[in-house]
Enzyme design. Structure first.
Site, PDB file in Angstrom:
ATOM      1  N   ASP A 193      -4.361   3.107  -5.844  1.00  0.00           N
ATOM      2  CA  ASP A 193      -4.925   2.686  -4.568  1.00  0.00           C
ATOM      3  C   ASP A 193      -3.916   2.814  -3.433  1.00  0.00           C
ATOM      4  O   ASP A 193      -4.293   3.073  -2.287  1.00  0.00           O
ATOM      5  CB  ASP A 193      -5.413   1.235  -4.664  1.00  0.00           C
ATOM      6  CG  ASP A 193      -6.653   1.103  -5.533  1.00  0.00           C
ATOM      7  OD1 ASP A 193      -7.377   2.099  -5.685  1.00  0.00           O
ATOM      8  OD2 ASP A 193      -6.885   0.005  -6.081  1.00  0.00           O
ATOM      9  N   GLY A 194      -2.630   2.628  -3.739  1.00  0.00           N
ATOM     10  CA  GLY A 194      -1.606   2.781  -2.713  1.00  0.00           C
ATOM     11  C   GLY A 194      -1.548   4.201  -2.183  1.00  0.00           C
ATOM     12  O   GLY A 194      -1.350   4.422  -0.978  1.00  0.00           O
ATOM     13  N   GLU A 498      -1.396  -3.753  -1.188  1.00  0.00           N
ATOM     14  CA  GLU A 498      -0.094  -3.698  -0.546  1.00  0.00           C
ATOM     15  C   GLU A 498       0.112  -4.962   0.282  1.00  0.00           C
ATOM     16  O   GLU A 498      -0.827  -5.509   0.844  1.00  0.00           O
ATOM     17  CB  GLU A 498       0.016  -2.458   0.357  1.00  0.00           C
ATOM     18  CG  GLU A 498      -0.051  -1.149  -0.423  1.00  0.00           C
ATOM     19  CD  GLU A 498       0.140   0.046   0.468  1.00  0.00           C
ATOM     20  OE1 GLU A 498       0.218  -0.129   1.703  1.00  0.00           O
ATOM     21  OE2 GLU A 498       0.208   1.167  -0.057  1.00  0.00           O
TER      22      GLU A 498
END
Length: 534
Positions: A193-194, A498
């Site tokens: 996902d980052g 994050e």
């Protein structure tokens, strides 16, 4: 060949062979449908839409493959192979193939040319892609996953690629501000996902820069990014891929990219005092989920188990956050967080909500419609404040934080978990893993919103003269734990996995700001198998 009476393009029908079986094969070019069925009982019938045919190739076969055991002298066989999408269980896609042959070379070439002409009409398919691979994310298998599982499929589909192995954080984001993006039909990110977030920030930021839009202005109407993003899951959770495709599988995602699927996606912006901080597409979490992320970042050496350890530790700490939540209801949406109407392929709620939003903008003007409506204000003590742009489903939580959140309706589901006992909070967390209604608690509230803000009790006391709740500062106050690890000047939000350290934020949902190479989660009835066997 069969000639329709109404003057449409003729349908191609031939008697061909599959291995040692004879079959009838039909190509309806008007409907874009390839069908074949056994010439003899049991008459199994298979159909594949042209949109799910990956490639067609001329094939060389041995005469022995065409005969029944003994060598028989015969004319040279001519064959072609059709590669297509075959559905397996749990939304999984695979590349299947069928080889057809005959002794008539001209007929074989006619089939090859007809099928390739049909594929040429699939104009949404990418021909040239920019690929970013994160070699460090997840279990550090991104490069191997791409080379072994994805690259061969792209080659089969005649897709050319420019591959960049990222070397540091924000490598892809920075590169997207410099590259000639117009020469690509899409951008593919291989990672977690980052990595998706990094590519998203690069593409959206580049689009706003090229359009002269100031991202620091929280009221600025952002320009839609028309470059599609493909996600090849290779991270720890891959929540975004799971919630938009239904499974974290590199081959399935690669096939969605190849067939040229397009799925619009809402993106939310986060600002602090008229300064842009971040975008997110899945989850913005404060309190419990922010604390879990903050603690887990210190334990990366533990691998994925760090999330379980930090989650248990944070659960035991039982911190709560006191303050005021203000939000602007999303009145243009047709759904609600508890209506059990799930976002699926071709979602009518997303489509109609987008239409109603466009009508509001025509009536009131772009930008002016965003602030229309009455802000709602809620004060209290909260264990968690979450904003979900999508279901946030993942293998550990198949339903996600908000099961009926929609991907492209221009809203987010704001979930408020008020202070309660540890036992009640545990009951709430457990419901993320089963089929029970996770909002059916007196201490849980959920609202569908276009904007929201949070003001901590600490800053309310310091800024009591501010009357407009929409202009107050935001932060964190851990009243029961004055000597705990909470830092009032370094508050943590979980922004798509994050950390976002800011005591003051305001959030706004941008309807369908970006596009993915995906089609949404298919209905169960259509995801069991393909081609269709009748």
């Amino acid at each position: 060949m069969e000639q329709p009476p109404d003057g449409r393009r003729p349908r191609l029908i031939s008697s061909l062979a599959q291995g040692q079986r004879s079959c009838e094969v039909s190509l309806d070019r008007e409907l874009g449908l390839l069908t074949w069925w056994d010439a003899q009982p049991p008459r199994r019938n298979f159909s594949v839409p042209a949109s799910e045919i990956i490639a067609v190739e001329e094939t060389k076969i041995d005469e022995k493959q065409c005969n029944s055991g003994k060598w028989q002298k015969m004319e040279k066989p001519h064959a072609f192979t059709v590669y297509y999408v075959k559905r397996a269980r749990n939304y999984c896609w695979r590349c299947n193939e069928e080889t057809f042959w005959c002794i008539d070379e001209q007929l074989c070439n006619q089939w090859i040319n007809s099928l390739k002409e049909l594929l040429d009409l699939q104009t949404s398919r990418p021909k040239h892609l920019l690929v970013y691979i994160n070699p460090y994310g997840g279990k550090q298998k991104g490069k191997r996953i791409y080379e072994q599982k994805v690259a061969p499929l792209f080659s089969l589909a005649s897709i050319s690629t420019d591959v960049i192995i990222t070397e540091h954080a924000n490598h892809a984001k920075d590169n997207l501000f410099e590259v000639n993006i117009e020469k690509y039909d899409g951008v593919v990110c291989v990672g977690g996902d980052g990595m998706v977030s990094e590519v998203m920030h690069g593409l959206i930021g580049r689009t706003q820069k090229d359009s002269g839009i100031d991202q620091n202005n929280p009221k600025a109407p952002l320009v839609q990014c028309n470059v599609r993003i493909g996600i090849i899951p290779a991270g720890s959770t891959d929540c975004i891929c799971y919630a938009t495709v239904g499974i974290n599988d590199p081959v399935t995602s690669a096939l969605h990219i190849i067939v040229g699927d397009t799925l619009p996606l809402d993106v939310s912006s986060v600002h602090h005092n008229n300064a842009f901080l971040k975008y997110y597409v899945s989850l913005l979490g404060y309190g419990f989920y922010g604390d879990v992320l903050k603690d887990s970042e210190k334990k990366r050496w533990m691998g994925t188990i760090r999330y379980d350890f930090s989650g248990f530790k944070t659960f035991l700490s039982h911190h709560y956050y006191e303050g005021t939540v203000s939000y602007l209801p999303a009145k243009h949406t047709l759904g609600s967080p508890r209506d059990k109407k799930y976002c699926r392929t071709g979602c009518c709620i997303c489509r109609q909500s987008k239409q109603q939003l466009e009508e509001q903008r025509k009536k009131y003007g772009i930008g002016r419609d965003e602030g229309r409506g009455e802000w709602k204000v809620i004060k209290g003590k909260f264990l968690a404040i979450n904003a979900a742009n999508m279901s946030c489903a993942c293998p550990r939580s198949p339903k996600g934080l908000s099961p009926t959140a929609h991907l492209a309706d221009g809203s987010a589901d704001l979930i408020l978990v008020r202070k309660c006992s540890r036992f009640d909070f545990l009951r709430y967390l457990v419901r993320h893993t089963n089929q029970d209604d996770q909002f059916d608690f007196t201490f849980v509230e959920v609202y569908r919103v276009k904007k929201f803000q949070f003001t901590s009790k600490h800053l309310e006391d310091d800024d009591s003269d501010v009357k407009d709740v929409g202009k107050k500062h935001f932060g964190q106050f851990c009243r029961d734990h004055p000597v705990c690890c909470c830092n009032l000047t370094n508050n943590t939000w979980n922004c798509d996995g994050e950390m976002l350290n800011s005591s003051t934020i305001e959030v706004r949902v941008h309807c369908q700001l970006m596009k993915l190479f995906a089609r949404g989660i298919e209905e169960k009835s259509t995801s069991n198998h393909s081609p269709i066997e009748q």
